[in-house]
Design a protein around this motif. Structure first.
Motif, PDB file in Angstrom:
ATOM      1  N   LEU A  45       0.826  -1.202   0.000  1.00 44.19           N
ATOM      2  CA  LEU A  45       0.000   0.000   0.000  1.00 44.19           C
ATOM      3  C   LEU A  45       0.866   1.259   0.000  1.00 44.19           C
ATOM      4  N   SER A  46       0.625   2.129  -0.960  1.00 38.74           N
ATOM      5  CA  SER A  46       1.363   3.396  -1.054  1.00 38.74           C
ATOM      6  C   SER A  46       0.642   4.487  -0.276  1.00 38.74           C
ATOM      7  N   VAL A  47       0.213   4.134   0.931  1.00 38.71           N
ATOM      8  CA  VAL A  47      -0.470   5.059   1.841  1.00 38.71           C
ATOM      9  C   VAL A  47      -0.018   4.730   3.257  1.00 38.71           C
ATOM     10  N   GLU A  48      -0.260   5.651   4.181  1.00 38.67           N
ATOM     11  CA  GLU A  48       0.062   5.431   5.584  1.00 38.67           C
ATOM     12  C   GLU A  48      -0.884   4.383   6.188  1.00 38.67           C
ATOM     13  N   TYR A  49      -0.418   3.718   7.241  1.00 37.04           N
ATOM     14  CA  TYR A  49      -1.265   2.691   7.867  1.00 37.04           C
ATOM     15  C   TYR A  49      -2.488   3.307   8.528  1.00 37.04           C
ATOM     16  N   GLU A  50      -2.281   4.403   9.252  1.00 38.82           N
ATOM     17  CA  GLU A  50      -3.375   5.022  10.005  1.00 38.82           C
ATOM     18  C   GLU A  50      -3.708   6.397   9.434  1.00 38.82           C
ATOM     19  N   PRO A  51      -4.929   6.631   8.876  1.00 34.77           N
ATOM     20  CA  PRO A  51      -6.053   5.693   8.906  1.00 34.77           C
ATOM     21  C   PRO A  51      -6.271   4.911   7.595  1.00 34.77           C
ATOM     22  N   THR A  52      -5.706   5.399   6.470  1.00 33.50           N
ATOM     23  CA  THR A  52      -6.100   4.869   5.157  1.00 33.50           C
ATOM     24  C   THR A  52      -5.742   3.399   4.990  1.00 33.50           C
ATOM     25  N   GLY A  53      -4.493   3.057   5.297  1.00 34.22           N
ATOM     26  CA  GLY A  53      -4.068   1.676   5.119  1.00 34.22           C
ATOM     27  C   GLY A  53      -4.890   0.714   5.958  1.00 34.22           C
ATOM     28  N   LYS A  54      -5.186   1.111   7.167  1.00 32.60           N
ATOM     29  CA  LYS A  54      -5.970   0.264   8.072  1.00 32.60           C
ATOM     30  C   LYS A  54      -7.347  -0.026   7.484  1.00 32.60           C
ATOM     31  N   GLU A  55      -7.955   0.994   6.866  1.00 34.53           N
ATOM     32  CA  GLU A  55      -9.279   0.811   6.249  1.00 34.53           C
ATOM     33  C   GLU A  55      -9.184  -0.124   5.041  1.00 34.53           C
ATOM     34  N   ILE A  56      -8.144   0.033   4.222  1.00 32.42           N
ATOM     35  CA  ILE A  56      -7.966  -0.820   3.050  1.00 32.42           C
ATOM     36  C   ILE A  56      -7.774  -2.279   3.478  1.00 32.42           C
ATOM     37  N   ILE A  57      -6.952  -2.479   4.488  1.00 31.26           N
ATOM     38  CA  ILE A  57      -6.699  -3.843   4.981  1.00 31.26           C
ATOM     39  C   ILE A  57      -7.978  -4.455   5.540  1.00 31.26           C
ATOM     40  N   ARG A  58      -8.804  -3.645   6.189  1.00 27.62           N
ATOM     41  CA  ARG A  58     -10.088  -4.149   6.685  1.00 27.62           C
ATOM     42  C   ARG A  58     -10.947  -4.660   5.533  1.00 27.62           C
ATOM     43  N   GLY A  59     -10.950  -3.920   4.428  1.00 26.70           N
ATOM     44  CA  GLY A  59     -11.715  -4.354   3.258  1.00 26.70           C
ATOM     45  C   GLY A  59     -11.167  -5.636   2.662  1.00 26.70           C
ATOM     46  N   ILE A  60      -9.837  -5.750   2.607  1.00 23.82           N
ATOM     47  CA  ILE A  60      -9.216  -6.977   2.090  1.00 23.82           C
ATOM     48  C   ILE A  60      -9.638  -8.175   2.940  1.00 23.82           C
ATOM     49  N   LYS A  61      -9.580  -8.010   4.263  1.00 22.92           N
ATOM     50  CA  LYS A  61      -9.946  -9.099   5.168  1.00 22.92           C
ATOM     51  C   LYS A  61     -11.410  -9.501   4.998  1.00 22.92           C
ATOM     52  N   GLU A  62     -12.272  -8.522   4.808  1.00 25.98           N
ATOM     53  CA  GLU A  62     -13.696  -8.823   4.625  1.00 25.98           C
ATOM     54  C   GLU A  62     -13.924  -9.620   3.348  1.00 25.98           C
ATOM     55  N   GLU A  63     -13.178  -9.279   2.281  1.00 30.54           N
ATOM     56  CA  GLU A  63     -13.387  -9.944   0.990  1.00 30.54           C
ATOM     57  C   GLU A  63     -12.905 -11.393   1.026  1.00 30.54           C
ATOM     58  N   ILE A  64     -11.848 -11.666   1.771  1.00 32.41           N
ATOM     59  CA  ILE A  64     -11.309 -13.029   1.774  1.00 32.41           C
ATOM     60  C   ILE A  64     -11.788 -13.843   2.972  1.00 32.41           C
ATOM     61  N   ALA A  65     -12.689 -13.278   3.749  1.00 33.13           N
ATOM     62  CA  ALA A  65     -13.149 -13.960   4.959  1.00 33.13           C
ATOM     63  C   ALA A  65     -13.851 -15.280   4.658  1.00 33.13           C
ATOM     64  N   GLY A  66     -14.422 -15.406   3.464  1.00 31.87           N
ATOM     65  CA  GLY A  66     -15.145 -16.623   3.128  1.00 31.87           C
ATOM     66  C   GLY A  66     -14.267 -17.776   2.689  1.00 31.87           C
ATOM     67  N   LEU A  67     -12.956 -17.546   2.528  1.00 26.81           N
ATOM     68  CA  LEU A  67     -12.068 -18.617   2.114  1.00 26.81           C
ATOM     69  C   LEU A  67     -11.816 -19.587   3.262  1.00 26.81           C
ATOM     70  N   SER A  68     -11.400 -20.805   2.920  1.00 27.57           N
ATOM     71  CA  SER A  68     -11.206 -21.837   3.937  1.00 27.57           C
ATOM     72  C   SER A  68     -10.077 -21.487   4.904  1.00 27.57           C
ATOM     73  N   ILE A  69      -9.070 -20.705   4.443  1.00 25.84           N
ATOM     74  CA  ILE A  69      -7.994 -20.243   5.325  1.00 25.84           C
ATOM     75  C   ILE A  69      -8.297 -18.813   5.720  1.00 25.84           C
ATOM     76  N   GLY A  70      -8.333 -18.544   7.014  1.00 26.06           N
ATOM     77  CA  GLY A  70      -8.703 -17.222   7.498  1.00 26.06           C
ATOM     78  C   GLY A  70      -7.742 -16.141   7.046  1.00 26.06           C
ATOM     79  N   PRO A  71      -8.219 -14.893   6.901  1.00 32.79           N
ATOM     80  CA  PRO A  71      -7.389 -13.791   6.400  1.00 32.79           C
ATOM     81  C   PRO A  71      -6.207 -13.475   7.296  1.00 32.79           C
ATOM     82  N   ASP A  72      -6.336 -13.686   8.601  1.00 29.68           N
ATOM     83  CA  ASP A  72      -5.232 -13.372   9.504  1.00 29.68           C
ATOM     84  C   ASP A  72      -4.053 -14.311   9.298  1.00 29.68           C
TER      85      ASP A  72
END
Length: 249
Positions: free
Chosen positions: A70-97
């Protein structure tokens, strides 16, 4: 051996397994002051990761790592982007974390959003499907091409990871190819070429075959002609017949 096909790279690990790598990028779309399209960071993350995920899943590989640069700072923009990534992959058999890793820009201030996503998957060579269509198979489009702001207002018309997972369970589906900025016609002709076939496109007045499908809002799918009705019942999104393959003479 490294083999680049479609929008993925396939690397031999050993005699049985292969790595499948796909990547995508987003620029000028996000919550920053100089972004051309203003959307929340969470949406950027969801749309950014789906393209590479769809590419890896389409060839029947299992995602094992998702990397966000990510070519942005972690707080707040990067943190929001990562939250979206985690939400999108949450349905996969291996958890996003367990599969998510990445980096943010903490050295200089940024005024425009930039995102890079890489997804790495693993597949057995016998299961990998890159070119499995044959003469007589039909080609259909699932979802409709949407780009830019259209993606935000037409969620019910674009293909999702849910539809991809449904397709992977159907034993009558051969090739699956996500469509992005080059449009349906380009990707359809590429798929025919990969299979050593010609493509007879039928007139689809309701679909712009050259329009960008943005963040892979359309999936191209091949299947036997006699299973079209089954597909239309098995998938809730729009299913449009595009044509059929025939042998090069």
């Amino acid at each position: 051996m490294i083999d680049v096909q479609r929008d993925i790279s396939v690397i031999d690990l050993d005699d049985q397994q292969q790595l499948v790598i796909a990547c995508d990028s987003i620029g000028g779309i996000g919550p920053k002051e100089e972004d051309s399209l203003q959307v929340p960071g969470e949406i950027v993350g969801k749309l950014g990761v789906r393209v590479a995920l769809l590419e890896v899943l389409a060839v029947r590989a299992k995602p094992v790592t998702v990397i966000n640069t990510l070519s942005v700072e972690y707080e707040p923009t990067g943190k929001e982007i990562i939250r979206g990534i985690k939400e999108e992959i949450a349905g996969l058999s291996i958890g996003p974390d367990k599969i998510l890793n990445g980096s943010t820009e903490e050295n200089v201030a940024t005024t425009q959003t930039g995102v890079g996503i890489t997804v790495i998957g693993v597949a057995n060579k016998d299961n990998l499907k890159l070119a499995n269509s044959k003469a007589g198979d039909i080609l259909v489009a699932i979802g409709l091409p949407k780009v830019g702001g259209e993606v935000l207002t037409a969620a019910n018309e674009i293909v999702s990871l849910k539809e991809m997972e449904q397709l992977l369970e159907l034993n009558y589906i051969y090739d699956i190819l996500p469509v992005g900025s080059k449009g349906i016609k380009y990707e359809a002709e590429l798929l025919a070429e990969m299979n050593g076939l010609n493509l007879n496109l039928v007139n689809q007045a309701e679909i712009d075959l050259k329009k960008s499908a943005g963040p892979a809002t359309v999936l191209l799918v091949t299947l036997p002609e006699n299973r079209l009705d089954d597909l239309q019942q098995d998938i809730s999104k729009s299913v449009n017949l595009l044509g059929n393959f025939y042998q090069i003479r």
